[in-house]
Design an enzyme around this catalytic site. Structure first.
Site, PDB file in Angstrom:
ATOM      1  N   SER A  42       0.811  -1.223   0.000  1.00  0.00           N
ATOM      2  CA  SER A  42       0.000   0.000   0.000  1.00  0.00           C
ATOM      3  C   SER A  42       0.845   1.274   0.000  1.00  0.00           C
ATOM      4  O   SER A  42       0.760   2.115   0.893  1.00  0.00           O
ATOM      5  CB  SER A  42      -0.933  -0.001   1.219  1.00  0.00           C
ATOM      6  OG  SER A  42      -1.813  -1.094   1.176  1.00  0.00           O
ATOM      7  N   CYS A  46       3.655   6.609  -7.447  1.00  0.00           N
ATOM      8  CA  CYS A  46       3.678   7.922  -8.108  1.00  0.00           C
ATOM      9  C   CYS A  46       4.565   8.918  -7.365  1.00  0.00           C
ATOM     10  O   CYS A  46       5.014   9.906  -7.948  1.00  0.00           O
ATOM     11  CB  CYS A  46       2.266   8.483  -8.208  1.00  0.00           C
ATOM     12  SG  CYS A  46       1.099   7.426  -9.093  1.00  0.00           S
ATOM     13  N   ARG A 450     -15.010  28.720 -25.871  1.00  0.00           N
ATOM     14  CA  ARG A 450     -15.645  29.743 -26.725  1.00  0.00           C
ATOM     15  C   ARG A 450     -15.062  29.700 -28.138  1.00  0.00           C
ATOM     16  O   ARG A 450     -15.800  29.742 -29.131  1.00  0.00           O
ATOM     17  CB  ARG A 450     -15.430  31.133 -26.129  1.00  0.00           C
ATOM     18  CG  ARG A 450     -16.226  31.419 -24.877  1.00  0.00           C
ATOM     19  CD  ARG A 450     -15.935  32.791 -24.341  1.00  0.00           C
ATOM     20  NE  ARG A 450     -16.349  33.855 -25.268  1.00  0.00           N
ATOM     21  CZ  ARG A 450     -16.124  35.147 -25.060  1.00  0.00           C
ATOM     22  NH1 ARG A 450     -15.471  35.544 -23.989  1.00  0.00           N
ATOM     23  NH2 ARG A 450     -16.535  36.049 -25.932  1.00  0.00           N
TER      24      ARG A 450
END
Length: 459
Positions: A42, A46, A450
């Protein structure tokens, strides 16, 4: 009668599944036996680059739960024990104690396969020489740190320019090394489109990293002492006191393949939405999660292999709920990832242009330049946002962001929009938080939306 759950793999997916199942079932109802061939359970793989860099001071800071803590919760976690065979017909696994060499079969009622992924290590001359390191687990990280402590030279070569390669380049920079990155691709970060990868390349060069792109490594050269001294390509040699491999990973599924379980196009195990392994061989009694499985890409509509701890932990939660008598599903992913190199932030979600073409989609792309804060507010940093939208419908297909502080996590807005199947026009009305220290009046993601909306209309 009590059932037995056997878990293969003691990291994110496996122990999340075991812990969740234990929450739902008392020890008298469910016996849990877990096998881990390594020395740690556990932990955050990363975080290894940040431990190597010194940003995380201690190895144990990366460990979320020790074997002793799991055992205290009535999970029989057996460390340094490797499962060597799965017998689905007999519902049992064979495991070998790596210390004593003793082997024994353990029966199961339910089995979880969480064997993770293994780093790619091409069969090149010198690739296994002392001074050449991968960074897949905590043991790898410790071995690299030991080499850095013992090495007087300050030249490092990183092979590969994906997430791990670039994060390790930062770690070595912070340790005072001269860093060269040798990359097979034309640009770093193949998970980005080439135009966005070029921004990363320029930024890395600006940090003092020597970027060597479009170049294949042919060998690791060694000295008289047998240690790595350089990385060779077809046309050049790059001196190295340490070599770090960041080439990528592939699913660790040899056990599952040998047992006749189904694997997909990318080598990962195939599961249904409950993370139960498909097919008659599994007989409804086997689940799998983490880096050893393939998952559905919700944008593309096909299965992919994406090795991330976020997915592994979610898989484990889903599996644990299901084997513990509850119900949960894992619907899929949109391919979100974020990384940093020094102060450069890199993020992506959804499809790249080549993914969209491969999926048979017609699309438009737009790229905008903006800042992380209001332009007049101190510390406003530049960022580039690229957005893909489906040509006819305007559905968002993907977003990529390269910028400085405050850029990377903006990709989460696009990840939510992708998951919800939003169009870029719908995105323009999103009620995002605004204050000058955090964003311009129009957030950069909305500016891109947009512009993409206008491009869809024009198309």
């Amino acid at each position: 009668m009590s059932e037995r759950l056997v878990v293969i793999g003691g990291d994110a997916a496996g122990m999340s599944a075991a812990s969740q199942a234990r929450r739902l079932k008392k020890p008298g109802e469910l016996e849990i036996v877990a096998f881990e061939r390594g020395s740690f359970s556990s932990y955050s793989a990363c975080g290894i680059p940040y431990w190597v860099s010194g940003a995380v001071p201690e190895r144990d800071d990366l460990i979320a739960r020790t074997p002793e803590e799991h055992r205290a919760r009535d999970i029989d976690l057996r460390m340094r024990t490797e499962v060597t065979e799965i017998d689905p017909a007999g519902r049992r696994v064979r495991a070998r104690d790596l210390g004593s060499g003793a082997e024994e079969w353990t029966a199961y009622d339910k089995l979880v396969i969480a064997t993770g992924a293994r780093p790619l290590r091409p069969p090149l001359p010198g690739i296994d020489a002392p001074g050449v390191h991968g960074v897949q687990n905590l043991g790898d990280g410790q071995a690299l740190l030991d080499t850095l402590e013992a090495t007087e030279g300050r030249r490092a070569v990183v092979v590969g320019a994906g997430y791990i390669g670039l994060e390790m380049a930062e770690a070595l920079l912070r340790r005072g090394y001269e860093v060269t990155v040798v990359n097979r691709g034309e640009q770093p970060m193949s998970t980005l489109d080439p135009d966005m990868g070029r921004l990363v390349d320029a930024a890395m060069s600006g940090m003092g990293v020597t970027m060597v792109n479009d170049t294949e490594v042919t060998a690791v050269l060694t000295g008289e002492d047998g240690r790595a001294r350089a990385v060779a390509t077809k046309d050049a040699e790059f001196p190295a006191d340490v070599v770090v491999l960041g080439i990528g990973v592939e699913p660790e599924t040899e056990l599952a393949r040998a047992a006749g379980l189904p694997v997909g196009e990318h080598g990962g195990l195939l599961t249904d939405l409950s993370m139960r392994v498909r097919g008659p061989v599994a007989d409804g009694a086997i689940w799998a999660g983490g880096d050893c499985v393939e998952v559905l890409d919700l944008v593309w509509g096909r299965e992919r292999h994406i090795a991330l701890g976020t997915h592994a932990n979610k898989h484990g939660q889903v599996i644990g709920a299901n084997v513990g008598g509850g119900y949960a599903t894992f619907p899929g992913v949109v391919g979100t990832a974020v990384s940093k190199v020094c102060d450069l932030e890199i993020a992506r979600t959804g499809l790249r242009e080549k993914d969209a073409r491969a999926a048979g989609l017609q699309y438009v792309t737009v790229t905008i330049e903006s800042t992380s804060r209001a332009g007049y507010y101190p510390g406003a940093a530049p960022m580039t946002v690229k957005m893909l939208a489906e040509r006819r419908t305007g559905r968002l297909l993907g977003t990529q962001i390269v910028g400085r502080e405050g850029a990377g996590k903006r990709v989460d807005v696009a990840a939510v929009a992708l998951t919800a199947g939003m169009t870029v026009e719908q995105m323009t009305a999103l009620d995002l938080g605004y204050a000058p220290p955090y964003s311009p009046v129009w957030d950069p993601v909305l500016v891109a939306a947009r512009k993409a909306t206008a491009a869809v209309r024009a198309a």
